[in-house]
Design a protein around this motif. Structure first.
Motif, PDB file in Angstrom:
ATOM      1  N   PHE A 371       0.875  -1.169   0.000  1.00 42.72           N
ATOM      2  CA  PHE A 371       0.000   0.000   0.000  1.00 42.72           C
ATOM      3  C   PHE A 371       0.912   1.219   0.000  1.00 42.72           C
ATOM      4  CE2 PHE A 371      -2.826  -3.266   1.425  1.00 42.72           C
ATOM      5  CZ  PHE A 371      -4.075  -2.901   0.933  1.00 42.72           C
ATOM      6  N   LEU A 372       0.905   1.937  -1.116  1.00 42.69           N
ATOM      7  CA  LEU A 372       1.881   2.982  -1.354  1.00 42.69           C
ATOM      8  C   LEU A 372       1.213   4.335  -1.495  1.00 42.69           C
ATOM      9  CD1 LEU A 372       3.895   1.044  -4.071  1.00 42.69           C
ATOM     10  CD2 LEU A 372       4.448   1.192  -1.637  1.00 42.69           C
ATOM     11  N   GLY A 373       1.964   5.386  -1.171  1.00 41.07           N
ATOM     12  CA  GLY A 373       1.527   6.750  -1.404  1.00 41.07           C
ATOM     13  C   GLY A 373       2.084   7.251  -2.730  1.00 41.07           C
ATOM     14  N   GLY A 374       2.310   8.545  -2.798  1.00 40.97           N
ATOM     15  CA  GLY A 374       2.859   9.118  -4.012  1.00 40.97           C
ATOM     16  C   GLY A 374       4.301   8.664  -4.244  1.00 40.97           C
ATOM     17  N   LEU A 375       4.630   8.344  -5.479  1.00 38.02           N
ATOM     18  CA  LEU A 375       5.963   7.858  -5.835  1.00 38.02           C
ATOM     19  C   LEU A 375       6.574   8.754  -6.900  1.00 38.02           C
ATOM     20  CD1 LEU A 375       5.247   4.011  -6.170  1.00 38.02           C
ATOM     21  CD2 LEU A 375       6.203   5.202  -4.195  1.00 38.02           C
ATOM     22  N   ASP A 376       7.818   9.160  -6.674  1.00 40.04           N
ATOM     23  CA  ASP A 376       8.548   9.844  -7.738  1.00 40.04           C
ATOM     24  C   ASP A 376       9.284   8.801  -8.563  1.00 40.04           C
ATOM     25  OD1 ASP A 376      10.694   9.040  -6.179  1.00 40.04           O
ATOM     26  OD2 ASP A 376      11.011  11.027  -5.309  1.00 40.04           O
ATOM     27  N   GLU A 377      10.068   9.235  -9.517  1.00 44.15           N
ATOM     28  CA  GLU A 377      10.724   8.297 -10.416  1.00 44.15           C
ATOM     29  C   GLU A 377      11.689   7.395  -9.680  1.00 44.15           C
ATOM     30  OE1 GLU A 377      13.424   8.385 -14.534  1.00 44.15           O
ATOM     31  OE2 GLU A 377      12.646  10.246 -13.644  1.00 44.15           O
ATOM     32  N   GLU A 378      12.435   7.946  -8.729  1.00 43.62           N
ATOM     33  CA  GLU A 378      13.412   7.142  -8.004  1.00 43.62           C
ATOM     34  C   GLU A 378      12.733   6.083  -7.145  1.00 43.62           C
ATOM     35  OE1 GLU A 378      16.998   7.758  -4.690  1.00 43.62           O
ATOM     36  OE2 GLU A 378      15.948   9.482  -5.560  1.00 43.62           O
ATOM     37  N   GLN A 379      11.655   6.475  -6.439  1.00 45.95           N
ATOM     38  CA  GLN A 379      10.962   5.526  -5.588  1.00 45.95           C
ATOM     39  C   GLN A 379      10.206   4.485  -6.407  1.00 45.95           C
ATOM     40  OE1 GLN A 379      11.780   5.487  -2.469  1.00 45.95           O
ATOM     41  NE2 GLN A 379      13.011   7.300  -2.997  1.00 45.95           N
ATOM     42  N   THR A 380       9.741   4.870  -7.585  1.00 41.69           N
ATOM     43  CA  THR A 380       9.090   3.896  -8.459  1.00 41.69           C
ATOM     44  C   THR A 380      10.058   2.802  -8.867  1.00 41.69           C
ATOM     45  OG1 THR A 380       7.582   5.607  -9.298  1.00 41.69           O
ATOM     46  CG2 THR A 380       7.820   3.605 -10.615  1.00 41.69           C
ATOM     47  N   LEU A 381      11.295   3.172  -9.196  1.00 45.31           N
ATOM     48  CA  LEU A 381      12.306   2.176  -9.534  1.00 45.31           C
ATOM     49  C   LEU A 381      12.633   1.286  -8.340  1.00 45.31           C
ATOM     50  CD1 LEU A 381      14.747   4.346 -11.685  1.00 45.31           C
ATOM     51  CD2 LEU A 381      13.049   2.682 -12.492  1.00 45.31           C
ATOM     52  N   ALA A 382      12.655   1.879  -7.143  1.00 43.44           N
ATOM     53  CA  ALA A 382      12.937   1.081  -5.946  1.00 43.44           C
ATOM     54  C   ALA A 382      11.834   0.050  -5.704  1.00 43.44           C
ATOM     55  CB  ALA A 382      13.085   1.999  -4.730  1.00 43.44           C
ATOM     56  N   VAL A 383      10.572   0.463  -5.878  1.00 41.79           N
ATOM     57  CA  VAL A 383       9.469  -0.481  -5.701  1.00 41.79           C
ATOM     58  C   VAL A 383       9.496  -1.541  -6.792  1.00 41.79           C
ATOM     59  CG1 VAL A 383       6.952  -0.701  -5.626  1.00 41.79           C
ATOM     60  CG2 VAL A 383       8.053   1.253  -4.523  1.00 41.79           C
ATOM     61  N   ALA A 384       9.862  -1.163  -7.997  1.00 44.41           N
ATOM     62  CA  ALA A 384       9.941  -2.135  -9.085  1.00 44.41           C
ATOM     63  C   ALA A 384      10.970  -3.222  -8.773  1.00 44.41           C
ATOM     64  CB  ALA A 384      10.286  -1.430 -10.396  1.00 44.41           C
ATOM     65  N   ARG A 385      12.080  -2.869  -8.115  1.00 42.88           N
ATOM     66  CA  ARG A 385      13.085  -3.869  -7.750  1.00 42.88           C
ATOM     67  C   ARG A 385      12.556  -4.859  -6.720  1.00 42.88           C
ATOM     68  NH1 ARG A 385      16.654   0.610  -7.580  1.00 42.88           N
ATOM     69  NH2 ARG A 385      16.562   0.542  -5.296  1.00 42.88           N
ATOM     70  N   MET A 386      11.629  -4.419  -5.881  1.00 41.27           N
ATOM     71  CA  MET A 386      11.085  -5.314  -4.860  1.00 41.27           C
ATOM     72  C   MET A 386      10.352  -6.503  -5.470  1.00 41.27           C
ATOM     73  SD  MET A 386       9.602  -2.562  -2.085  1.00 41.27           S
ATOM     74  CE  MET A 386      10.625  -1.235  -1.451  1.00 41.27           C
ATOM     75  N   ARG A 387       9.925  -6.356  -6.704  1.00 42.54           N
ATOM     76  CA  ARG A 387       9.211  -7.452  -7.359  1.00 42.54           C
ATOM     77  C   ARG A 387      10.075  -8.708  -7.449  1.00 42.54           C
ATOM     78  NH1 ARG A 387       7.345 -11.253  -8.825  1.00 42.54           N
ATOM     79  NH2 ARG A 387       5.770 -11.698 -10.419  1.00 42.54           N
ATOM     80  N   GLN A 388      11.393  -8.539  -7.452  1.00 40.56           N
ATOM     81  CA  GLN A 388      12.295  -9.682  -7.553  1.00 40.56           C
ATOM     82  C   GLN A 388      12.278 -10.556  -6.313  1.00 40.56           C
ATOM     83  OE1 GLN A 388      16.110  -7.919  -8.274  1.00 40.56           O
ATOM     84  NE2 GLN A 388      15.402  -6.716 -10.029  1.00 40.56           N
ATOM     85  N   ARG A 389      11.774 -10.038  -5.202  1.00 35.76           N
ATOM     86  CA  ARG A 389      11.812 -10.764  -3.942  1.00 35.76           C
ATOM     87  C   ARG A 389      10.509 -11.471  -3.621  1.00 35.76           C
ATOM     88  NH1 ARG A 389      16.420 -11.962  -3.275  1.00 35.76           N
ATOM     89  NH2 ARG A 389      15.809 -12.607  -1.176  1.00 35.76           N
ATOM     90  N   ALA A 390       9.618 -11.604  -4.581  1.00 38.27           N
ATOM     91  CA  ALA A 390       8.329 -12.230  -4.300  1.00 38.27           C
ATOM     92  C   ALA A 390       7.867 -13.025  -5.502  1.00 38.27           C
ATOM     93  CB  ALA A 390       7.284 -11.169  -3.939  1.00 38.27           C
ATOM     94  N   GLY A 391       7.085 -14.055  -5.262  1.00 42.85           N
ATOM     95  CA  GLY A 391       6.509 -14.817  -6.339  1.00 42.85           C
ATOM     96  C   GLY A 391       5.392 -14.067  -7.038  1.00 42.85           C
ATOM     97  N   ARG A 392       4.663 -13.248  -6.288  1.00 37.32           N
ATOM     98  CA  ARG A 392       3.620 -12.409  -6.855  1.00 37.32           C
ATOM     99  C   ARG A 392       3.599 -11.117  -6.080  1.00 37.32           C
ATOM    100  NH1 ARG A 392      -2.458 -12.201  -7.256  1.00 37.32           N
ATOM    101  NH2 ARG A 392      -2.683 -10.348  -8.559  1.00 37.32           N
TER     102      ARG A 392
END
Length: 464
Positions: A371-392
């Motif tokens: 559950f996320l708030g507003g994301l800038d470009e840098e934070q969007t990339l950080a959240v995108a990397r988190m996808r690697q640590r989960a099956g879904r």
């Protein structure tokens, strides 16, 4: 009269008043009427001496003596009063009412006078309740109740109870406070999520394999010590002879599904404040998802952008099996109490959460719900990397207003009721969708249950 009630009485929330107050404190309890009578009496006495009027002297003496007699009577009155408070319930969702019951008992051998009760209540729960109790006979009791309600989650103290004793003429009023108080926990409101099967969910058995000798042979058996209640047919005699104690074969160990719920608490990520703010929507959504997954047998871990895991021991997940209880009621209560007091953080990024996820606590087989708030470009990339640590991975972006719910990449899913999606969220939604997230816009006015159902549908989840 007793001064300040002090020692706790019998029972939870109980206190008794037994200590006598000072005469100076009793004189300080004169009401406006008592002070007026005293001033008028003294003035009449002075005028009587100046004018030589005996009748005026008698009137002045009566006016001056009456409040002093009332003070002396109240000061000499020995009373012992016990007070008990009970909350029903002690943990209540925001915007729901809780009832507070007060029981007053006269544990002395003398009847009490007129009693006025006032319970200290934070202003967010409503006005301070006041009650007037007539004479309580020796050994008697009185019960009163009031309701409290808060639109904001949090933990609020109730008490201590203040007791005021007055005389029949209203000349003097002495106030004492009990020493005990209770705490009302206002948890975020939750929604019942649909029971559709979540993508990435396992059947519960995972890849566990039987270790029975019939399947793996005696050399592959990994035994453990005998525990009270184990079936004697599972005793492994070769290991028992080797270790000198009773050993049994291990049963097949089911693999429990895991989930990490990430709550973004950065102050800069959420505009506005109050019960209808995007941040409160995100907290309520995280609570709903945690409870839903706990009921489905998941081991749930709650993370914030600071990297703190709650509540689980050693940063681990929390489930009914971990808590050692037959149901998830106590575990759900711990999670709700944690979310009841979660507040904004001053961190500028989500690095703390990324460090926790990168540490290996969430494997590829796990589910990540953010559950996320507003994301800038840098934070969007950080959240995108988190996808690697989960099956879904499923992400809900809280918008300032009630946007029309959208599917991955910001396409309309038809879940909202009026209003358009925040244009500033289109970029993060599209970027997260390209990174493998199931990203949906949410916010105040949007049903978390509808978003959850849409996430299961767009993520390719089958229905049970």
């Amino acid at each position: 009269m007793s001064g300040t009630p002090g020692a706790p009485g019998q029972g939870a929330g109980g206190a008794q008043g037994t200590r006598r107050g000072s005469l100076r404190a009793a004189l300080g309890g004169l009401t406006t009427r008592g002070r007026s009578f005293l001033a008028a009496g003294l003035a009449a006495v002075v005028c009587a001496y100046a004018l030589g009027q005996q009748e005026l002297l008698r009137v002045g003496a009566l006016l001056a003596v009456l409040p002093l007699v009332c003070v002396l009577v109240l000061h000499r009155t020995r009373y012992r009063v016990a007070a008990y408070r009970r909350l029903s319930p002690a943990r209540v969702p925001a915007r729901s009412e809780a009832r507070v019951r007060l029981r007053i008992e006269n544990v002395s051998r003398l009847p009490t006078g007129l009693l006025m009760l006032q319970d200290r209540v934070p202003y967010v729960l409503g006005p301070r309740p006041r009650f007037m109790l007539d004479r309580i006979e020796p050994g008697g009791r009185r019960e009163v109740s009031y309701r409290v309600r808060s639109d904001m989650r949090g933990r609020y103290p109730l008490g201590p109870l203040q007791l005021r004793l007055t005389d029949p003429f209203g000349m003097c009023e002495l106030t004492s406070s009990f020493s005990t108080y209770d705490t009302l926990t206002v948890v975020p409101p939750t929604e019942t999520l649909p029971a559709g099967r979540t993508a990435g969910e396992t059947s519960g058995l995972g890849e566990g394999r039987s270790r029975a000798p019939a399947l793996a042979g005696d050399d592959d058996v990994i035994p453990r010590g005998y525990r009270h209640g184990d079936d004697l047919r599972r005793v492994h005699w070769r290991s028992t002879a080797r270790y000198g104690e009773l050993m049994v074969r291990r049963e097949e160990q089911p693999q429990q599904p895991r989930c990490t719920v990430l709550l973004d608490t950065r102050r800069t990520a959420y505009p506005g404040a109050g019960p209808d703010s995007p941040f409160e929507w995100a907290v309520a959504g995280a609570a709903s998802v945690c409870l839903h997954l706990l009921e489905r047998g998941y081991s749930v871990r709650l993370l914030t952008d600071t990297g703190a895991a709650a509540p689980g021991p050693d940063g681990g997940g929390f489930s009914a099996d971990r808590a050692g209880i037959a149901d998830t009621a106590n575990t759900a209560g711990l999670l709700l109490e944690t979310l009841a007091v979660v507040a904004h953080s001053e961190r500028p990024d989500l690095s703390g959460a990324w460090e926790m996820l990168r540490g290996g606590a969430a494997g590829r087989e796990g589910l990540l719900v953010a559950f996320l708030g507003g994301l800038d470009e840098e934070q969007t990339l950080a959240v995108a990397r988190m996808r690697q640590r989960a099956g879904r991975a499923v992400a809900f972006l809280a918008a300032p207003g009630p946007p029309e719910a959208a599917g991955p990449g910001g396409t309309s899913a038809g879940l909202g009721s009026g209003g358009a999606a925040d244009p500033g969220a289109d970029g993060p939604l599209r970027a997260l969708s390209e990174a493998g997230w199931t990203a949906l816009p949410g916010g105040p006015g949007i049903s978390v249950a509808a978003l959850w159902q849409e996430a299961g549908r767009t993520g390719g989840a089958g229905r049970e």
